[in-house]
Each structure stands twice: as structure tokens, then as C-alpha cells.
Design an enzyme around this catalytic site. Structure first.
Site, PDB file in Angstrom:
ATOM      1  N   ASP A 168      -2.228   1.077   7.135  1.00 41.12           N
ATOM      2  CA  ASP A 168      -1.361   0.828   5.978  1.00 41.12           C
ATOM      3  C   ASP A 168      -0.979  -0.648   5.874  1.00 41.12           C
ATOM      4  O   ASP A 168      -1.033  -1.238   4.792  1.00 41.12           O
ATOM      5  CB  ASP A 168      -0.114   1.718   6.042  1.00 41.12           C
ATOM      6  CG  ASP A 168      -0.478   3.190   6.075  1.00 41.12           C
ATOM      7  OD1 ASP A 168      -1.111   3.657   5.113  1.00 41.12           O
ATOM      8  OD2 ASP A 168      -0.152   3.859   7.061  1.00 41.12           O
ATOM      9  N   GLU A 175      -1.393  -1.448  -4.797  1.00 42.78           N
ATOM     10  CA  GLU A 175      -2.656  -0.746  -5.007  1.00 42.78           C
ATOM     11  C   GLU A 175      -2.464   0.384  -6.005  1.00 42.78           C
ATOM     12  O   GLU A 175      -1.475   1.114  -5.954  1.00 42.78           O
ATOM     13  CB  GLU A 175      -3.179  -0.189  -3.684  1.00 42.78           C
ATOM     14  CG  GLU A 175      -4.583   0.365  -3.794  1.00 42.78           C
ATOM     15  CD  GLU A 175      -5.184   0.684  -2.447  1.00 42.78           C
ATOM     16  OE1 GLU A 175      -6.152   0.011  -2.068  1.00 42.78           O
ATOM     17  OE2 GLU A 175      -4.672   1.598  -1.775  1.00 42.78           O
ATOM     18  N   ASP A 178       0.873  -1.173   0.000  1.00 39.73           N
ATOM     19  CA  ASP A 178       0.000   0.000   0.000  1.00 39.73           C
ATOM     20  C   ASP A 178       0.911   1.223   0.000  1.00 39.73           C
ATOM     21  O   ASP A 178       1.415   1.625   1.045  1.00 39.73           O
ATOM     22  CB  ASP A 178      -0.907  -0.012   1.232  1.00 39.73           C
ATOM     23  CG  ASP A 178      -1.846   1.178   1.271  1.00 39.73           C
ATOM     24  OD1 ASP A 178      -2.224   1.685   0.191  1.00 39.73           O
ATOM     25  OD2 ASP A 178      -2.211   1.606   2.381  1.00 39.73           O
TER      26      ASP A 178
END
Length: 167
Positions: A140, A68, A8
Site C-alpha cells: 500500500d 488512484e 492508495d
């Protein structure tokens, strides 16, 4: 077993999560967050993210990576900085020889909680359901684990389709 790292990306904090998958089973390996020093210049912060993620990849030896995709917001400068952090998140595993997949945030949520729009708490709860031994500190690391799970589900669907075509 296939070992997957989910990432992420973020300039302040980049979350990472490592899982193993075999068929429908998921196993938590590790997760964490790499931080950069906000008082440093951009290039130095990107180096911190690079070095931290490279250490994680070296230590855990994943077979595949998932990152992502970014969203564009109204703050162009913030979007560009996020894009640079995302470049690091893709570069490090690619340089280690890993295939890197990308997933939209709503695809990640759909893979983990069943719908494309949901709250962070729903993701946290489902991570514990899917992997009872999962440990994560902060959003996160949790998001990174969700990204890895999304990739595990998608790679399984692709493998099943290829097997059906071959057989």
C-alpha cells in the site's frame, strides 16, 4: 520543490507516500499505511481513515495530491466500500486546499515501470532505482509512492506543454 502526496485508498489499509520533485529529480520524504479496525462499524472505520490521513497532510504539508482511481469488480459491496474510502482520500487533501489529481492503476504502473501491466515487485524495484533512499513497508505504501511519482511525471509534462504554448 513541489511536495506531492500519493494515496492508495482502501478501507482496511490506505497507503500514503510523500515525495518532492524539482524538474526530473525525485526525493523520498516519507510513506506509511493508515489502517482501520475491521471490528468497528463502517462510519467509524471511515473516521479512522479520515483522521489518519488528515494527520499526515497536516504533518507533511504537501502542495498537491494524487489518488488512484478505483476499479469495479464483481463484488458490488466491496466496490462501494472502496469508493467510500476513496472519497476520504480525495476529501482530506481537497479540504486542506490541495489540487487532487486522479490516475488509473495502469497509468501509475506505466509511469513507474514503463508498461501498464506489471508485478508489485517491479514497482518496488523501480521505486528503489528512482529514489534510492525510499523506505516503504508493504504494497500500500509502495503503491502510494508510485502514484505520487506518476503525478510528478504528469505535472511536469503539463508544465512543459504550457511553457511551449506560452513561449
Amino acid at each position: 520543490m513541489i511536495r506531492i502526496i500519493g494515496v492508495d485508498p482502501g478501507l482496511r489499509r490506505t497507503g500514503w507516500g510523500i515525495i518532492e520533485t524539482l524538474g526530473n529529480s525525485l526525493r523520498f520524504i516519507a510513506s506509511g499505511t493508515i489502517t482501520s479496525d475491521g471490528d468497528m462499524d463502517l462510519a467509524s472505520r471511515l473516521c479512522q481513515l479520515h483522521d489518519g490521513l488528515a494527520e499526515v497532510v497536516h504533518s507533511y504539508q504537501p502542495h498537491e495530491a494524487a489518488v488512484e482511481q478505483t476499479f469495479v469488480n464483481k463484488d458490488a459491496t466491496a466496490t462501494l466500500k472502496l469508493g467510500q474510502a476513496r472519497g476520504i482520500a480525495m476529501l482530506v487533501p481537497a479540504r486542506a486546499g490541495l489540487r487532487v489529481a486522479e490516475y488509473a492503476p495502469n497509468a501509475v504502473k506505466k509511469a513507474v515501470i514503463g508498461v501498464g501491466h506489471g508485478e508489485k515487485q517491479q514497482i518496488h524495484m523501480m521505486l528503489k532505482v528512482l529514489m534510492p533512499k525510499a523506505e516503504f513497508k508493504g504494497n500500500d505504501a509502495a503503491d502510494a509512492l508510485a502514484i505520487a511519482i506518476c503525478h510528478a511525471h504528469n505535472r511536469q509534462a503539463i508544465t512543459s506543454r504550457l511553457a511551449a504554448l506560452a513561449g
